[in-house]
Design an enzyme around this catalytic site. Structure first.
Site, short mmCIF file in Angstrom:
data_model
loop_
_atom_site.label_atom_id
_atom_site.label_comp_id
_atom_site.label_asym_id
_atom_site.label_seq_id
_atom_site.Cartn_x
_atom_site.Cartn_y
_atom_site.Cartn_z
CG ASP A 98 -0.38 -10.84 13.34
OD1 ASP A 98 -1.05 -10.89 13.98
OD2 ASP A 98 0.53 -10.04 13.58
CG PHE A 102 5.98 -9.64 14.78
CD1 PHE A 102 7.42 -9.94 14.33
CD2 PHE A 102 5.59 -8.23 15.13
CE1 PHE A 102 8.05 -8.81 14.01
CE2 PHE A 102 6.60 -7.40 14.81
CZ PHE A 102 7.75 -7.40 14.20
CG ASP A 227 5.15 -17.61 14.66
OD1 ASP A 227 4.52 -16.78 15.17
OD2 ASP A 227 6.28 -17.29 14.00
N GLY A 295 10.44 -15.40 10.65
CA GLY A 295 11.56 -15.39 11.58
C GLY A 295 12.57 -14.53 11.08
CG ASP A 343 2.61 -9.77 6.12
OD1 ASP A 343 2.89 -8.75 7.04
OD2 ASP A 343 2.67 -10.99 6.23
CB CYS A 390 1.03 6.64 -11.00
SG CYS A 390 0.11 6.12 -9.82
CB CYS A 392 -3.17 6.31 -7.93
SG CYS A 392 -2.16 7.86 -7.49
CB CYS A 395 -0.81 10.19 -10.22
SG CYS A 395 0.68 9.90 -8.99
CG HIS A 421 1.54 7.65 -5.34
ND1 HIS A 421 1.41 7.46 -6.40
CD2 HIS A 421 2.73 7.21 -5.00
CE1 HIS A 421 2.36 7.04 -7.14
NE2 HIS A 421 3.55 7.26 -6.13
#
Length: 453
Positions: A98, A102, A227, A295, A343, A390, A392, A395, A421
């Site tokens: 970024d 921000f 920005d 924004g 994101d 799941c 993963c 799990c 996870h």
């Protein structure tokens, strides 16, 4: 469209016939990103609790790091001397950064107005947060509001085994609850933004040229123009002034950015239709490689949808990134409107706070925000995996009872297992969304996940 020096290009491969959802491919010098995609946030060059090897094993295509925080520590010039952020963090795949703008919000109006970046929390929806999911905030992954993991675990251990403070009690420093009104730590002018560091109290200045230089030192593949992110409580006149600043800084960002990096322009304008349309037309007119929407997005998720409906029809086929959004319902709604990448810190942050993601077939719904609160005593003897659907690593090997034990006992291994996870869960969800667009079944998939309560 391809930018020669950066090796950047984007192509729309498939479009949904019912909605504006689209599947595409972003190509960069360090690899490809299939869209729609949720970019994991690695604020300080790390997705908290995971190593870069974990990201690779999960199949993470790219990550996003924070310009402001890396500029402060360990320093962008140091990272540049050490070969850039990819080498520094041992991650060879594409990186976003970024712009640092921000922080104009998070250290400024965000503190003064006691709100986090609009995205996960909308002012009108604060009372809709389910019990046990106390961290819905959006913004910096390592924000000042988030206690250290060791503090969380000590608190959990005391609550479970005695000696814990009562809920709602004041902090030990006597300053009361963390949502007390705080000092605005920014000074914003047409020239740039001054920030007061939370670490040492020193003031730092960022403008478009400095932001571009910092991002060049980091060596990321996709960068954001400088920005000003506005607050949902900012009025029309201030939002208009901030928008024109953002446009001026956008032109300076194009002038000063490292041409080996792809650059996205950021549309501002708050929740004001004429400003959003003006900002969209201006940013689209500039030679950016991609378009980001940032924004304030209004006071509710319906407001956010309205902002996108004002904005997206005015865009061309360059890739579209929605900054700071990543809840499951938001992803479906925004993909349906034509967003390509997102994101968000939410999946990894809520994991550390005890909220584990749950698919509809395992009990997840819009009502419980697709989350299981592993802190609950009802999981003390639960031998099921977090989500039986799941695949993963967490799990496949561990039970809810074990993860609850790790959490309440203060075991640091909980962080890694929970984060694995939630990140795996979101990556697979995005994969299924891409496949549904290719197969013409996106709206059917959306309906299964977001069916009426």
């Amino acid at each position: 469209m391809q930018t020669e020096m950066s090796g950047f290009s984007f192509e729309v491969l498939d479009r949904d016939q019912v909605s504006n959802a689209r599947a595409g491919l972003i190509k960069t010098r360090r690899g490809d990103i299939q869209t729609p995609y949720l970019v994991p946030v690695a604020t300080l060059g790390s997705v908290r609790a995971l190593g870069s090897d974990d990201l690779v094993s999960l199949g993470v295509s790219c990550a996003l790091a924070n310009t402001y925080h890396l500029h402060l520590k360990p320093g962008d010039e140091l990272i540049g001397r050490l070969g850039g952020l990819h080498r520094f963090m041992g991650f060879s795949r594409p990186l976003f950064t970024d712009s640092g703008g921000f922080q104009a919000f998070s250290l400024g109006f965000g503190r003064e107005h006691n709100i986090a970046k609009i995205g996960n929390i909308f002012p009108q929806e604060l009372n809709l947060i389910p019990e046990g999911n106390d961290c819905q905030q959006q913004g910096d992954e390592q924000c000042e509001e988030e206690p250290l993991e060791s503090e969380i675990y000590r608190s959990n251990y005391r609550k479970s085994y005695g000696g814990g403070a009562k809920e709602g009690s004041k902090r030990a420093d006597g300053k009361g609850q963390k949502n007390a009104r705080k000092e605005n730590l920014t000074k914003i002018t047409d020239q740039g933004i001054s920030f007061k560091s939370m670490a040492d109290g020193a003031w730092h200045f960022l403008d478009a040229e400095r932001s571009m230089r910092i991002q060049s030192n980091l060596g990321s593949d996709i960068i954001m123009s400088f920005d000003e992110c506005t607050s949902p409580l900012s009025d029309y006149d201030y939002t208009k002034k901030a928008m024109h600043r953002t446009h001026d800084w956008a032109e300076e960002s194009i002038r000063y950015h490292d041409k080996s990096q792809a650059i996205y322009g950021i549309i501002q304008g708050g929740w004001f239709e004429d400003l959003r349309r003006t900002s969209t037309d201006f940013i689209v007119s500039q030679p950016f490689d991609g378009i980001a929407i940032g924004g304030s997005l209004g006071n509710s998720k319906q407001d956010m949808h309205q902002v996108l409906d004002w904005t997206i029809p005015r865009l061309d086929d360059r890739p579209r990134h929605l900054l700071g959004i990543g809840e499951i319902d938001d992803i479906f709604e925004c993909v349906a409107r034509g967003i390509d990448t997102f994101d968000c810190v939410s999946p990894t942050r809520i994991a550390r706070r005890g909220s584990l993601l749950l698919s509809p077939q395992s009990g997840g719904s819009r009502q419980n925000k697709f989350r299981l609160n592993i802190k609950s005593a009802r999981f003390k003897e639960d031998d099921l995996p977090v989500d039986p659907a799941c695949s993963c690593p967490t799990c496949c090997r561990y039970s809810r009872a074990y993860l609850r034990h790790l959490y309440v006992s203060g075991e640091l291994s909980y962080f890694r297992l929970a984060t694995l996870h939630n990140l795996h869960f979101m990556l697979r969800l995005m994969e299924s969304i891409r496949e549904s667009i290719r197969c013409g079944s996106f709206m059917e998939l959306r309906g299964r996940w977001l069916k009426a309560i």
